[in-house]
Write an enzyme that holds these catalytic residues in place. Structure first.
Site, PDB file in Angstrom:
ATOM      1  N   HIS A 194       0.832  -1.210   0.000  1.00 25.74           N
ATOM      2  CA  HIS A 194       0.000   0.000   0.000  1.00 25.74           C
ATOM      3  C   HIS A 194       0.871   1.266   0.000  1.00 25.74           C
ATOM      4  O   HIS A 194       0.643   2.192  -0.780  1.00 25.74           O
ATOM      5  CB  HIS A 194      -0.937  -0.015   1.204  1.00 25.74           C
ATOM      6  CG  HIS A 194      -1.668   1.269   1.391  1.00 25.74           C
ATOM      7  ND1 HIS A 194      -2.659   1.688   0.537  1.00 25.74           N
ATOM      8  CD2 HIS A 194      -1.526   2.252   2.317  1.00 25.74           C
ATOM      9  CE1 HIS A 194      -3.104   2.873   0.929  1.00 25.74           C
ATOM     10  NE2 HIS A 194      -2.434   3.241   2.002  1.00 25.74           N
ATOM     11  N   HIS A 200       0.808   4.601  -2.530  1.00 28.91           N
ATOM     12  CA  HIS A 200       1.263   5.987  -2.338  1.00 28.91           C
ATOM     13  C   HIS A 200       2.512   6.325  -3.152  1.00 28.91           C
ATOM     14  O   HIS A 200       2.655   7.443  -3.639  1.00 28.91           O
ATOM     15  CB  HIS A 200       1.555   6.261  -0.862  1.00 28.91           C
ATOM     16  CG  HIS A 200       0.328   6.355  -0.017  1.00 28.91           C
ATOM     17  ND1 HIS A 200      -0.546   7.418  -0.093  1.00 28.91           N
ATOM     18  CD2 HIS A 200      -0.188   5.503   0.907  1.00 28.91           C
ATOM     19  CE1 HIS A 200      -1.543   7.230   0.765  1.00 28.91           C
ATOM     20  NE2 HIS A 200      -1.353   6.068   1.381  1.00 28.91           N
ATOM     21  N   GLU A 202      -6.449   8.925  -0.101  1.00 30.74           N
ATOM     22  CA  GLU A 202      -6.545   7.480   0.175  1.00 30.74           C
ATOM     23  C   GLU A 202      -7.596   6.790  -0.696  1.00 30.74           C
ATOM     24  O   GLU A 202      -7.364   5.678  -1.170  1.00 30.74           O
ATOM     25  CB  GLU A 202      -6.892   7.227   1.647  1.00 30.74           C
ATOM     26  CG  GLU A 202      -5.787   7.538   2.640  1.00 30.74           C
ATOM     27  CD  GLU A 202      -4.582   6.597   2.575  1.00 30.74           C
ATOM     28  OE1 GLU A 202      -4.592   5.622   1.807  1.00 30.74           O
ATOM     29  OE2 GLU A 202      -3.599   6.884   3.286  1.00 30.74           O
ATOM     30  N   SER A 204      -3.825   0.097  -4.364  1.00 30.21           N
ATOM     31  CA  SER A 204      -2.957  -0.972  -3.836  1.00 30.21           C
ATOM     32  C   SER A 204      -3.743  -2.247  -3.580  1.00 30.21           C
ATOM     33  O   SER A 204      -3.172  -3.230  -3.103  1.00 30.21           O
ATOM     34  CB  SER A 204      -2.273  -0.518  -2.538  1.00 30.21           C
ATOM     35  OG  SER A 204      -3.227  -0.284  -1.514  1.00 30.21           O
TER      36      SER A 204
HETATM   37  N1  NLE Z   1      -6.885  -1.929   1.794  1.00 32.12           N
HETATM   38  C1  NLE Z   1      -5.601  -1.497   1.269  1.00 32.12           C
HETATM   39  C2  NLE Z   1      -4.974  -2.630   0.407  1.00 32.12           C
HETATM   40  O1  NLE Z   1      -5.445  -3.751   0.415  1.00 32.12           O
HETATM   41  O2  NLE Z   1      -3.975  -2.383  -0.263  1.00 32.12           O
HETATM   42  C3  NLE Z   1      -4.637  -1.085   2.349  1.00 32.12           C
HETATM   43  C4  NLE Z   1      -5.158  -0.112   3.391  1.00 32.12           C
HETATM   44  C5  NLE Z   1      -5.425   1.249   2.883  1.00 32.12           C
HETATM   45  C6  NLE Z   1      -5.758   2.242   3.946  1.00 32.12           C
HETATM   46 FE   FE2 Z   2      -2.435   5.160   2.950  1.00 35.79          FE
END
Ligand code: NLE
Ligand code: FE2
Length: 294
Positions: free
Chosen positions: A162, A167, A208, A227
């Protein structure tokens, strides 16, 4: 447990400086002692890190590299289809490896000429003011552990995939880093907890989990969608509301599920004007006035 606005799993520090990581109920790694030991070891390395040092080098295992490969391969085509233009530009400029987990320190070196952002290691929960304040200084707090191998499509809390695939590709593009910096400056400016929560929720529903209209359809620019190979396939079916600061700043969310409510910008320019402009100038008083007027 994840409370709103908490980005990382809470940790407990022991006398010898090592830490143990708390996993929430329902976390896929909760009953896996090998995974938990690994999480504790990686978190301990971060807890022992001192500002100014490069992030610790992690000896990723073959199994961890394999999770990275599976997720990157799965996301390759999905990014082409569902990621916004600016993210794809950042991804091309950054050139992340897809066959192994990269080290945060080498990623900071790669980001330096692009945007000047640098990663710093997070052991666990980073208080909101520290997390956002660092953004104003071009620093991004990041976890280094890999999500549990049993559920590569989605993790309830941020992992290195992630932080880096979600990011990192945005931290490689100036149009995004201007927004991160503005969010950091906003958090440094506001004093009340109410205003901090408001700014933080706007961050949640934009950097996000934001989505943006492009001529050929709705695209994602939020790192949490980009992500997750699972969530990226679902976001178009969610409730899509127009970009509205008070709505974003006061809507509750649950970090442990796919986001059911998303806010769409009409264009990346609208995001820069509305959200960037808000973070550039907001104060406790201006946020209070917006809430009262709504
Ligand atoms: N749910 C995201 C992922 O599976 O990559 C990560 C957490 C985002 C806050
Ligand atoms: Fe994040």
């Amino acid at each position: 447990m994840f409370e709103e606005g908490q980005y990382f799993a809470p940790i407990t520090k022991k006398g010898d400086g090592s830490v143990s990581v708390e996993l929430s109920a329902g976390h896929p790694g909760l009953e896996d002692p090998t995974y938990r030991e690994r999480r504790d070891r990686i978190a301990t390395a971060a807890a022992r890190w001192e500002p100014g040092e490069p992030p610790p080098l992690i000896d990723y295992t073959d199994a961890e590299h394999e999770v990275w490969r599976v997720v990157c391969e799965d996301l390759r085509g999905k990014h082409r289809e569902y990621a916004c233009r600016e993210y794809l530009d950042g991804k091309e400029a950054f050139g992340l490896p897809e066959d192994h987990v990269p080290q945060l320190t080498e990623l900071s070196t790669a980001l330096a000429p692009l945007t000047g952002f640098a990663y710093q290691p997070a052991a666990g929960l980073v208080p909101l003011r520290d997390f956002y304040g660092a953004l104003a200084d071009h620093r991004f707090w990041a976890t280094q552990y890999v999500r549990h191998h049993s559920v590569p499509l989605y993790t309830p809390e941020p992992d290195v995939l992630h932080e880096v695939v979600g990011h990192g590709n945005t931290l490689a593009d100036r149009r995004f880093t201007q927004l991160y910096e503005a969010a950091g400056a906003a958090v440094r400016r506001v004093e009340s907890d109410e205003a901090l929560q408001f700014v933080s929720k706007v961050f949640w529903f934009t950097l996000e989990f934001g989505v943006v209209h492009e001529p050929d359809g709705l695209k994602a620019y939020g790192a949490g969608i980009l992500s997750s190979p699972g969530e990226i396939e679902e976001f178009r079916q969610m409730t899509i509301r127009p970009l509205d600061l008070v709505d974003m700043g006061t809507t509750d969310y649950d970090i442990t599920h796919y986001q059911e409510v998303l806010f769409a910008a009409k264009s990346f320019g609208q995001l820069q004007d509305v959200v960037g402009g808000f973070w550039d100038t907001c104060t406790d008083d201006s946020i209070e006035a917006m809430r009262l007027a709504a």
